[in-house]
Design a protein around this motif. Structure first.
Motif, short mmCIF file in Angstrom:
data_model
loop_
_atom_site.label_atom_id
_atom_site.label_comp_id
_atom_site.label_asym_id
_atom_site.label_seq_id
_atom_site.Cartn_x
_atom_site.Cartn_y
_atom_site.Cartn_z
N THR A 81 -37.90 -29.16 -24.98
CA THR A 81 -38.09 -29.92 -23.76
C THR A 81 -36.78 -30.01 -23.00
OG1 THR A 81 -38.71 -32.08 -22.82
CG2 THR A 81 -37.61 -32.11 -24.93
N PHE A 82 -36.86 -30.22 -21.70
CA PHE A 82 -35.65 -30.30 -20.88
C PHE A 82 -35.16 -31.74 -20.73
CE2 PHE A 82 -39.11 -30.96 -17.93
CZ PHE A 82 -38.64 -31.96 -17.09
N SER A 83 -35.91 -32.72 -21.20
CA SER A 83 -35.48 -34.11 -21.11
C SER A 83 -35.82 -34.83 -22.40
CB SER A 83 -36.15 -34.81 -19.92
OG SER A 83 -35.72 -36.16 -19.85
N ALA A 84 -34.78 -35.14 -23.17
CA ALA A 84 -34.99 -35.80 -24.46
C ALA A 84 -34.75 -37.30 -24.39
CB ALA A 84 -34.07 -35.17 -25.51
N GLU A 85 -33.68 -37.71 -23.67
CA GLU A 85 -33.35 -39.14 -23.64
C GLU A 85 -32.81 -39.62 -22.30
OE1 GLU A 85 -30.33 -40.08 -26.51
OE2 GLU A 85 -28.87 -38.69 -25.67
N HIS A 86 -32.47 -38.72 -21.40
CA HIS A 86 -31.89 -39.13 -20.11
C HIS A 86 -32.95 -39.46 -19.08
CE1 HIS A 86 -27.83 -36.89 -20.91
NE2 HIS A 86 -28.00 -37.96 -21.67
N GLY A 87 -34.17 -38.99 -19.27
CA GLY A 87 -35.21 -39.18 -18.28
C GLY A 87 -35.25 -38.04 -17.27
N VAL A 88 -36.07 -38.23 -16.24
CA VAL A 88 -36.28 -37.23 -15.19
C VAL A 88 -35.60 -37.67 -13.90
CG1 VAL A 88 -38.01 -36.07 -13.77
CG2 VAL A 88 -38.41 -36.38 -16.22
N GLY A 89 -35.78 -38.95 -13.55
CA GLY A 89 -35.15 -39.49 -12.35
C GLY A 89 -35.55 -38.73 -11.10
N ARG A 90 -34.60 -38.63 -10.17
CA ARG A 90 -34.80 -37.80 -8.97
C ARG A 90 -34.28 -36.39 -9.20
NH1 ARG A 90 -36.25 -41.24 -5.17
NH2 ARG A 90 -35.69 -43.43 -5.46
N LYS A 91 -33.47 -36.24 -10.20
CA LYS A 91 -32.77 -34.99 -10.44
C LYS A 91 -33.70 -33.88 -10.91
CE LYS A 91 -29.16 -33.27 -13.59
NZ LYS A 91 -28.29 -33.68 -14.72
N LEU A 92 -34.69 -34.21 -11.72
CA LEU A 92 -35.45 -33.17 -12.41
C LEU A 92 -36.95 -33.21 -12.11
CD1 LEU A 92 -33.64 -33.44 -15.86
CD2 LEU A 92 -33.27 -31.71 -14.09
N THR A 93 -37.33 -33.79 -10.97
CA THR A 93 -38.76 -33.85 -10.65
C THR A 93 -39.36 -32.45 -10.52
OG1 THR A 93 -38.18 -34.09 -8.31
CG2 THR A 93 -38.62 -36.11 -9.54
N GLU A 94 -38.63 -31.53 -9.92
CA GLU A 94 -39.14 -30.17 -9.77
C GLU A 94 -39.28 -29.48 -11.12
OE1 GLU A 94 -37.23 -27.72 -6.84
OE2 GLU A 94 -36.79 -29.43 -5.54
N GLU A 95 -38.35 -29.78 -12.02
CA GLU A 95 -38.44 -29.18 -13.35
C GLU A 95 -39.63 -29.73 -14.13
OE1 GLU A 95 -35.76 -26.57 -14.91
OE2 GLU A 95 -36.91 -26.47 -13.05
N LEU A 96 -39.92 -31.01 -13.98
CA LEU A 96 -41.09 -31.57 -14.64
C LEU A 96 -42.35 -30.89 -14.13
CD1 LEU A 96 -42.34 -33.66 -16.55
CD2 LEU A 96 -42.45 -35.23 -14.62
N GLU A 97 -42.45 -30.73 -12.83
CA GLU A 97 -43.63 -30.09 -12.25
C GLU A 97 -43.72 -28.63 -12.70
OE1 GLU A 97 -45.89 -29.93 -7.92
OE2 GLU A 97 -43.72 -30.25 -7.99
N ARG A 98 -42.58 -27.96 -12.84
CA ARG A 98 -42.56 -26.54 -13.21
C ARG A 98 -42.87 -26.32 -14.68
NH1 ARG A 98 -38.71 -22.40 -14.88
NH2 ARG A 98 -37.12 -23.98 -15.33
#
Length: 475
Positions: free
Chosen positions: A424-441
């Motif tokens: 996974t690309f997010s283990a403990e820092h969260g998604v925030g505004r930084k990684l919304t596109e990565e979550l969708e992808r």
């Protein structure tokens, strides 16, 4: 709107002057800045509920902030609603430890309690709250829950999700969901509190929590081991699990390049080796039983690793002070990185057995595509969480015409390497505004669809931290 907010929290606790608001509008690394109508600082759950209800009626977004120690811009207020910039809602005045139940092992606290203060209160009651990370002097409980924070103790105690026994949450319409009974058994339907853990303030405002405490571990042993490579560290972890699995409280793997930055930028650090090893494993064992010889167990396992050539050197701490020095160095990495340059920090998780393979794959990508960067690795090896960091000097970063686009390119390259290992690309820092596109992808499409529906169900006006976690177009 301002007048009504003033009537709820009082003149002193409402900030509208742009200069005074400035510290609340940026992330702690000063990389992203937002705007807001006001900073509101309520003192109770009832005041939070009144503020949120007012914002719902006025269609003003709400941006909650705790200690503002996050790395994914989740507390930066950004609204695309023109004359509806929204408010920053600070929980710092909700800072009471409501009760500590020693027998049940539950601490009931306000969301604004600072993690370090909870550590102290738990210790006074003869218990411990086993979440430890570098920002524990400023990180607040509500923010730690909303990002499902991890830290060095996850290998034994789990992340924040495993430490939450109940929540009090103000919903987007101002109603309060109270679930603080903290019963060990309660089989009465959906466990709704789990929706808010890791939701990053997008479903409601956490105002209180019942947290699981654990017995103290007065018996501990600590070692700093110079391992030959990440694969050797994985082998050492497996050996330690065979001999002392239930005692392992932390097992960290750190590259020399990372500790060099700590030596360069952090005062009062004392390394146990004249030369920083290429790879260091920091180990902590702990037990409630003071008769167990953890020192001997650790020396036995480390000695075997030295004997078979997987480790090159080791220091087992002989005092609490020396152990504290080990962990002070470990917890200083964020401070050092902030001073060094612009670090693109990846929060990858793979199986512990795949950590060495992932690091090797990421190194190939970094060397080929980003030779300007120096890589650092800070890995919670016990749970497979790898912070793979590409550190760019500020001059190079300033020369990039599209810094956000370049950062996303770097992130995608490393995230794709993790995905090849099922990570996974997010283990403990969260998604925030930084990684919304990565979550969708990268998220499973069905999972993403269901998450979007949950968000719409709880927050149909999309007023709770809009733009965080889920892309606005998905709501």
């Amino acid at each position: 709107m301002i007048g009504k907010l003033r009537g709820i929290v009082g003149e002193k606790w409402l900030i509208t002057d742009p200069a005074e608001m400035e510290p609340w509008l940026s992330d702690w690394r000063q990389r992203r800045r937002g705007r807001a109508l006001a900073v509101v600082q309520p003192a109770s759950t009832q005041e939070v509920a009144a503020v949120v209800a007012l914002c719902a009626a006025e269609r003003q977004p709400v941006f909650p902030v705790g200690g503002n120690t996050g790395l994914c811009f989740g507390a930066v207020p950004e609204s695309d609603r023109g004359d509806k910039p929204g408010i920053v809602l600070s929980l710092r005045r909700l800072n009471q430890i409501r009760a500590i139940d020693r027998a049940t092992g539950i601490a009931t606290v306000d969301a604004g309690v600072v993690l370090g203060e909870l550590h102290g209160a738990a210790a006074e009651a003869g218990r411990q709250f086993p979440l430890h990370l570098g920002s524990e002097g400023s990180a607040q409980i509500g923010g730690l829950i909303s990002t499902n924070a991890g830290g060095t103790g996850v290998v034994r105690y789990g992340p924040m999700r495993d430490l939450v026994a109940g929540l009090e949450v103000v919903l987007p319409d101002g109603r309060v969901l109270a679930d603080l009974a903290a019963l060990r058994k309660d089989n009465t339907g959906y466990m709704l509190r789990h929706l808010f853990i890791g939701a990053e303030g997008t479903l409601g405002i956490i105002t209180g929590a019942a947290l699981r405490l654990h017995p103290q571990t007065p018996n501990s042993a600590h070692a700093w081991v110079a391992v030959t490579d990440p694969a050797a560290a994985v082998a050492l972890l497996a050996s330690l699990q065979d001999r002392a699995g239930s005692y392992i409280q932390a097992f960290e793997l750190i590259s020399a390049s990372q500790f060099e930055l700590v030596r360069r930028h952090v005062e009062r650090v004392r390394f146990p080796f004249a030369e920083i090893p290429a790879w260091s494993a920091l180990i902590e064992l702990g037990s409630e039983d003071t008769t167990t010889d953890l020192q001997a167990i650790l020396e036995e396992i480390v000695g075997a690793s030295l004997g078979n050539g997987e480790s090159m050197d080791a220091v087992v701490a002989t005092s609490e002070q020396q152990a504290a020095e080990f962990w002070h160095i470990r917890h200083s990495v964020s401070e050092a990185n902030k001073k060094e340059g612009i670090g693109i920090v990846h929060d990858v998780a793979v199986r512990s057995s795949d950590v060495a393979g992932f690091i090797a794959a990421a190194d190939k990508v970094a060397a080929k595509r980003y030779p300007q960067a120096v890589t650092q690795v800070v890995c919670h090896l016990g749970d497979g969480n790898v912070h793979y960091i590409l550190m760019f000097q500020r001059d190079f970063w300033a020369s990039q015409p599209d810094q956000d686009g370049f950062a996303l390119e770097v992130e995608r390259a490393i995230h794709d390497a993790a995905a090849r290992f099922g990570g996974t690309f997010s283990a403990e820092h969260g998604v925030g505004r930084k990684l919304t596109e990565e979550l969708e992808r990268l998220a499973d499409p069905l999972k993403y669809e269901l998450m979007s529906k949950v968000k719409t169900l709880f927050d149909p006006q999309n007023l709770m931290n809009p733009g965080v976690l889920l892309a606005s177009k998905a709501i």
